[in-house]
Design a protein around this motif. Structure first.
Motif, PDB file in Angstrom:
ATOM      1  N   ILE A 174      17.440 -55.186  36.682  1.00  8.71           N
ATOM      2  CA  ILE A 174      17.736 -55.636  38.111  1.00  8.71           C
ATOM      3  C   ILE A 174      16.548 -55.285  38.580  1.00  8.71           C
ATOM      4  O   ILE A 174      15.898 -54.359  38.712  1.00  8.71           O
ATOM      5  N   ASP A 175      16.186 -56.570  39.788  1.00  7.24           N
ATOM      6  CA  ASP A 175      15.248 -56.528  40.526  1.00  7.24           C
ATOM      7  C   ASP A 175      15.864 -56.323  41.778  1.00  7.24           C
ATOM      8  O   ASP A 175      16.249 -57.408  42.217  1.00  7.24           O
ATOM      9  N   LEU A 176      15.320 -55.663  42.753  1.00  8.56           N
ATOM     10  CA  LEU A 176      15.804 -55.550  44.352  1.00  8.56           C
ATOM     11  C   LEU A 176      14.286 -56.059  44.984  1.00  8.56           C
ATOM     12  O   LEU A 176      13.275 -55.383  45.183  1.00  8.56           O
ATOM     13  N   VAL A 177      14.693 -57.238  45.862  1.00  9.44           N
ATOM     14  CA  VAL A 177      13.440 -57.773  46.373  1.00  9.44           C
ATOM     15  C   VAL A 177      13.876 -58.067  47.805  1.00  9.44           C
ATOM     16  O   VAL A 177      15.082 -58.483  48.403  1.00  9.44           O
ATOM     17  N   ARG A 178      12.931 -57.409  48.800  1.00  5.09           N
ATOM     18  CA  ARG A 178      13.162 -57.357  50.304  1.00  5.09           C
ATOM     19  C   ARG A 178      12.441 -58.506  50.807  1.00  5.09           C
ATOM     20  O   ARG A 178      11.366 -58.879  50.511  1.00  5.09           O
ATOM     21  N   TYR A 179      13.179 -59.567  51.529  1.00  7.99           N
ATOM     22  CA  TYR A 179      12.593 -60.650  52.490  1.00  7.99           C
ATOM     23  C   TYR A 179      12.429 -60.195  53.988  1.00  7.99           C
ATOM     24  O   TYR A 179      13.159 -59.524  54.361  1.00  7.99           O
ATOM     25  N   ARG A 180      11.464 -60.921  54.485  1.00  9.87           N
ATOM     26  CA  ARG A 180      11.489 -61.072  55.735  1.00  9.87           C
ATOM     27  C   ARG A 180      10.625 -62.450  56.178  1.00  9.87           C
ATOM     28  O   ARG A 180       9.893 -63.197  55.379  1.00  9.87           O
ATOM     29  N   VAL A 181      11.079 -62.969  57.345  1.00 14.82           N
ATOM     30  CA  VAL A 181      10.839 -64.235  57.875  1.00 14.82           C
ATOM     31  C   VAL A 181       9.866 -63.999  59.221  1.00 14.82           C
ATOM     32  O   VAL A 181      10.327 -63.042  60.096  1.00 14.82           O
ATOM     33  N   PHE A 182       8.971 -64.905  59.367  1.00 10.36           N
ATOM     34  CA  PHE A 182       8.025 -64.567  60.551  1.00 10.36           C
ATOM     35  C   PHE A 182       7.708 -66.096  61.159  1.00 10.36           C
ATOM     36  O   PHE A 182       7.801 -66.966  60.673  1.00 10.36           O
TER      37      PHE A 182
ATOM     38  N   LEU B  17       6.465 -68.572  58.021  1.00 11.93           N
ATOM     39  CA  LEU B  17       5.891 -67.479  57.009  1.00 11.93           C
ATOM     40  C   LEU B  17       7.305 -66.820  56.318  1.00 11.93           C
ATOM     41  O   LEU B  17       8.068 -66.470  56.960  1.00 11.93           O
ATOM     42  N   LEU B  18       7.122 -66.552  55.106  1.00 11.37           N
ATOM     43  CA  LEU B  18       8.363 -65.793  54.336  1.00 11.37           C
ATOM     44  C   LEU B  18       7.543 -64.874  53.428  1.00 11.37           C
ATOM     45  O   LEU B  18       6.776 -65.249  52.644  1.00 11.37           O
ATOM     46  N   SER B  19       7.855 -63.505  53.444  1.00 14.36           N
ATOM     47  CA  SER B  19       7.314 -62.445  52.441  1.00 14.36           C
ATOM     48  C   SER B  19       8.681 -61.912  51.600  1.00 14.36           C
ATOM     49  O   SER B  19       9.716 -62.135  52.030  1.00 14.36           O
ATOM     50  N   LEU B  20       8.243 -61.803  50.434  1.00 13.06           N
ATOM     51  CA  LEU B  20       9.032 -61.272  49.062  1.00 13.06           C
ATOM     52  C   LEU B  20       8.342 -60.009  48.936  1.00 13.06           C
ATOM     53  O   LEU B  20       7.339 -60.274  48.462  1.00 13.06           O
ATOM     54  N   LEU B  21       8.993 -58.829  48.854  1.00 11.37           N
ATOM     55  CA  LEU B  21       8.427 -57.724  48.366  1.00 11.37           C
ATOM     56  C   LEU B  21       9.435 -56.932  47.526  1.00 11.37           C
ATOM     57  O   LEU B  21      10.778 -56.767  47.710  1.00 11.37           O
ATOM     58  N   LEU B  22       9.018 -56.819  46.220  1.00  8.22           N
ATOM     59  CA  LEU B  22       9.593 -56.014  45.054  1.00  8.22           C
ATOM     60  C   LEU B  22       9.802 -54.591  45.718  1.00  8.22           C
ATOM     61  O   LEU B  22       8.813 -53.900  45.485  1.00  8.22           O
ATOM     62  N   VAL B  23      10.877 -54.164  45.633  1.00  9.62           N
ATOM     63  CA  VAL B  23      11.205 -52.649  46.114  1.00  9.62           C
ATOM     64  C   VAL B  23      11.661 -51.681  45.181  1.00  9.62           C
ATOM     65  O   VAL B  23      11.565 -50.588  45.011  1.00  9.62           O
ATOM     66  N   GLU B  24      12.219 -52.421  44.109  1.00 13.85           N
ATOM     67  CA  GLU B  24      12.806 -51.493  42.954  1.00 13.85           C
ATOM     68  C   GLU B  24      13.065 -52.418  41.790  1.00 13.85           C
ATOM     69  O   GLU B  24      13.146 -53.703  42.137  1.00 13.85           O
TER      70      GLU B  24
END
Length: 302
Positions: A147-155, A159-166
């Motif tokens: 399982i991958d947990l990915v955090r997103y944010r839009v700017f 712009l769209l960011s995707l960050l693997l947090v776990e």
């Protein structure tokens, strides 16, 4: 630093941090990632809003196949949702029991070569959300699932960011990790004799093994299963390797069931290895879903 920060030069040449936000609607995030899934996640997009049938009672947001030919389930949450991990486990359970269905989808969308090269050893789940609870981030490492947990944010500026947090690596073991009380291991019949569960799983095909893992979760979720010919049995499980099927003999009165040829059979007066008057044949995820109400009836009557 546990969160991604973006900066833009202002008119004075100074870096100003961009303030990220979440999407207004979950579908906005889903459609955007589905359109660029290959570039963003390294996953080939296969299907959207894929139904899992009446037993799992859900729709998978996205299905895909990653660069190593591993099946992937992707779920999106516009905000934070503490239930995302339990949903991930449920959908991975469906995926393991629906191998033929998934392979047919890959064959249709990508081609026969890709369908035949699917790696089923460790299916993957990607959860994309605005954030995850501390409990979810801890739990994924104790579930024996990939399982991958990915955090997103839009700017601003699109712009769209995707960050693997776990990320939990999972396990390639095909057997259920469910523990049973000492001395109460379920035994299973396989064509030419009675063996332990693990010995039986080692002897059958990958497809039957995956179906049994799903069946085991259904049975043990309802209570203990006795498959020996003992006084308090509820169900017997028998593998038929030649026919690529699992037979379940349930303690259900066949007169109370609408029998279906090839699926259910009245075994009264017919010699068979199992115990129980109703035989149910499971050869696919669809059969397992259909058998669910009958299995629950057997436990309710016990």
């Amino acid at each position: 630093m546990t969160d991604l920060k973006l900066f833009r030069l202002d008119a004075d040449g100074r870096d100003v941090e961009l303030q990220g936000s979440t999407v207004a609607l979950e579908v906005e995030l889903q459609r955007r990632i589905e359109a660029g899934m290959g570039q963003m996640l390294g996953i080939r997009f296969l299907a959207s809003e894929y139904p899992t049938g009446p037993w799992h009672r859900g729709r998978i947001d996205s299905l895909g196949l990653d660069e190593s030919n591993t099946p992937v389930v992707i779920e999106y949450k516009k905000g934070s949702d503490s239930g995302v991990v339990s949903q991930a486990v449920s959908y991975l359970s469906w995926l393991r029991s629906a191998r033929h269905e998934f392979e047919a989808l890959v064959k249709e969308k990508v081609g026969t070569e890709a369908a035949e090269a699917i790696d089923w050893r460790n299916p993957r789940m990607v959860c994309i959300a605005a954030d995850f609870s501390h409990h979810d981030r801890v739990a994924v490492h104790d579930l024996h699932k990939r399982i991958d947990l990915v955090r997103y944010r839009v700017f601003d500026g699109g712009l769209l960011s995707l960050l693997l947090v776990e990320s939990a690596p999972g396990t390639t073991s095909p057997a259920s990790a469910r523990r049973r009380p000492p001395g109460r291991e379920v035994t299973v019949d396989v064509d030419d004799g009675t063996k332990s569960v693990q010995a039986t799983l080692d002897a059958v095909s990958d497809d039957l093994r995956a179906l049994y893992v799903e069946l085991d979760e259904v049975l043990t979720a309802s209570g203990e299963v006795e498959v020996d010919a003992k006084q308090h049995y509820i169900a017997s499980v028998i593998f038929r390797r030649k026919h690529e099927a699992i037979l379940i003999y349930l303690r259900v009165d066949p007169d109370t069931v609408v029998l279906e040829e090839g699926f259910s059979r009245d075994m009264r007066g017919i010699g068979h290895l199992g115990t129980g008057d109703l035989e149910v044949r499971i050869s696919s995820a669809a059969c397992l879903e259909k058998a669910g109400p009958l299995i629950r009836r057997a436990f309710e009557a016990a």
